[in-house]
Design an enzyme around this catalytic site. Structure first.
Site, PDB file in Angstrom:
ATOM      1  N   GLY A  10      87.188  68.846  40.154  1.00 48.61           N
ATOM      2  CA  GLY A  10      85.848  68.629  39.605  1.00 48.61           C
ATOM      3  C   GLY A  10      85.864  68.394  38.104  1.00 48.61           C
ATOM      4  CE1 TYR A 145      75.833  75.602  41.384  1.00 47.18           C
ATOM      5  CE2 TYR A 145      74.114  76.109  39.793  1.00 47.18           C
ATOM      6  CZ  TYR A 145      75.437  75.814  40.084  1.00 47.18           C
ATOM      7  OH  TYR A 145      76.351  75.752  39.068  1.00 47.18           O
TER       8      TYR A 145
END
Ligand code: UDP
Length: 311
Positions: A10, A145
């Site tokens: 990422g 999240y």
């Protein structure tokens, strides 16, 4: 040290991997490549201190040999990404965190959690200190999240209290820089890509909401220092210089020299109205301070996007 980094492909995981290798450590990178991209690690091909395994860490996995540290950075991170992958986001924040903690505990390794300013939700205190408990909608469109990360913090604290696992928790505020995906959906990448393409710059709401943008190199430096420090309490790492979304749009337009128009779209539900870190704790505990201003960081980031967007 021999270190595991989840989410290594990422944006932040790959920059963290680079820093750890630069410091002389050995790194095992894992990523399921849901939002990560192997191109972020391509330059490490042939590096004998780096190995990569494609692995979803919310599923059972093992690492052979000793480990000194486990950095849990795997997760979708932009609102469009985590809303597209809600179950995966909750799984990696919950099961993934627990598996990484169990691994760290079994190996006697230090565990490092990538948490977020989203644990403060739409804050009613400003700036946000670590002692603030937050204002989060547990069933809203950002819940997958926010609550996964809140659970991850609670699980990390539970391992620390119950087993004495050596733990660190960083609360990351908005960060930007090279290796963000152009289609990531976050505000800095969206505005730069739109400006470069000459597409309208999409401001959600009236643009008066604020964020505080940290350049990736400052953030990674704060993370590494926190890892080496003895501070186990959650710690904000971010740049306290605060901008409205409208100000950001103007700066990006000016710096790209773009004639792009500005268009106003609906403000997403539960979008935090303001966000700015209080970094007193990081300053005191490990002498960290961001060095790169927004304009300096954008001057590094715009050419990266220019290459991708115009190629
Ligand atoms: N935003 C915007 N236009 C965009 C993308 C985001 O105005 O094209 C706004 C968004 O509504 C929020 C802020 O910019 O108020 C930061 O959004 P981002 O998705 O980067 O991160 P967040 O801090 O919300 O997680």
């Amino acid at each position: 040290m021999r270190l595991l980094v989840t989410g290594a492909a990422g944006f932040l995981g790959s920059h963290l991997t680079d820093r750890l290798l630069l410091e002389g450590h050995t790194v095992i990178g894992m990523d399921n490549l849901l939002t990560g991209d192997l191109r972020n690690l391509a330059h490490l091909k042939g590096n004998r201190r780096f190995t990569f395994a494609k692995q979803d860490v919310s599923q059972p996995f093992d690492v052979k040999g000793s480990l000194d540290g486990v950095f849990h950075f795997a997760s979708a991170a932009s609102p469009p990404d985590y809303q597209r992958w809600p179950i995966e986001t909750m799984m990696v924040g919950s099961y993934g965190t627990q598996r990484c903690l169990a691994l760290a505990h079994a190996k006697g390794a230090r565990f490092f959690l990538a948490s977020t300013s989203e644990v403060y939700g739409d804050p009613t205190e400003h700036p946000q200190r670590e002692s603030y408990w937050g204002n989060v909608n547990s069933v809203g469109p950002r819940a997958m999240y926010d609550e996964a990360k809140r659970f991850a913090e609670a699980m990390t604290s539970s391992y620390h209290r119950t087993y004495g696992t050596d733990t660190r928790i960083v609360r990351i505020f908005n960060t930007y820089g090279p290796r963000m995906r152009p289609e990531d959906g976050r505000v800095v990448s969206n505005f730069i890509v739109q400006a470069l393409r000459g597409d309208p710059i999409t401001i959600y709401g009236d643009g008066t909401q604020s964020r505080s943008f940290c350049y990736y190199s400052d953030l990674i430096d704060g993370i590494y220092r926190l890892f080496l420090s003895d501070r186990t309490d959650p710690t904000n790492v971010g740049n306290p210089a605060e901008f409205t979304v409208s100000q950001l749009a103007e700066i990006v337009k000016e710096m790209t020299g773009s004639p792009a128009a500005i268009t106003y779209l609906n403000l997403p539900t539960d979008d935090p109205k303001m966000r700015r870190p209080d970094i007193t704790a990081a300053r005191k505990a490990f002498g960290w301070e961001p060095k790169v201003s927004l304009r300096e960081g954008l001057a590094q980031t715009i050419p990266y996007f220019r290459k991708i967007v115009l190629s």
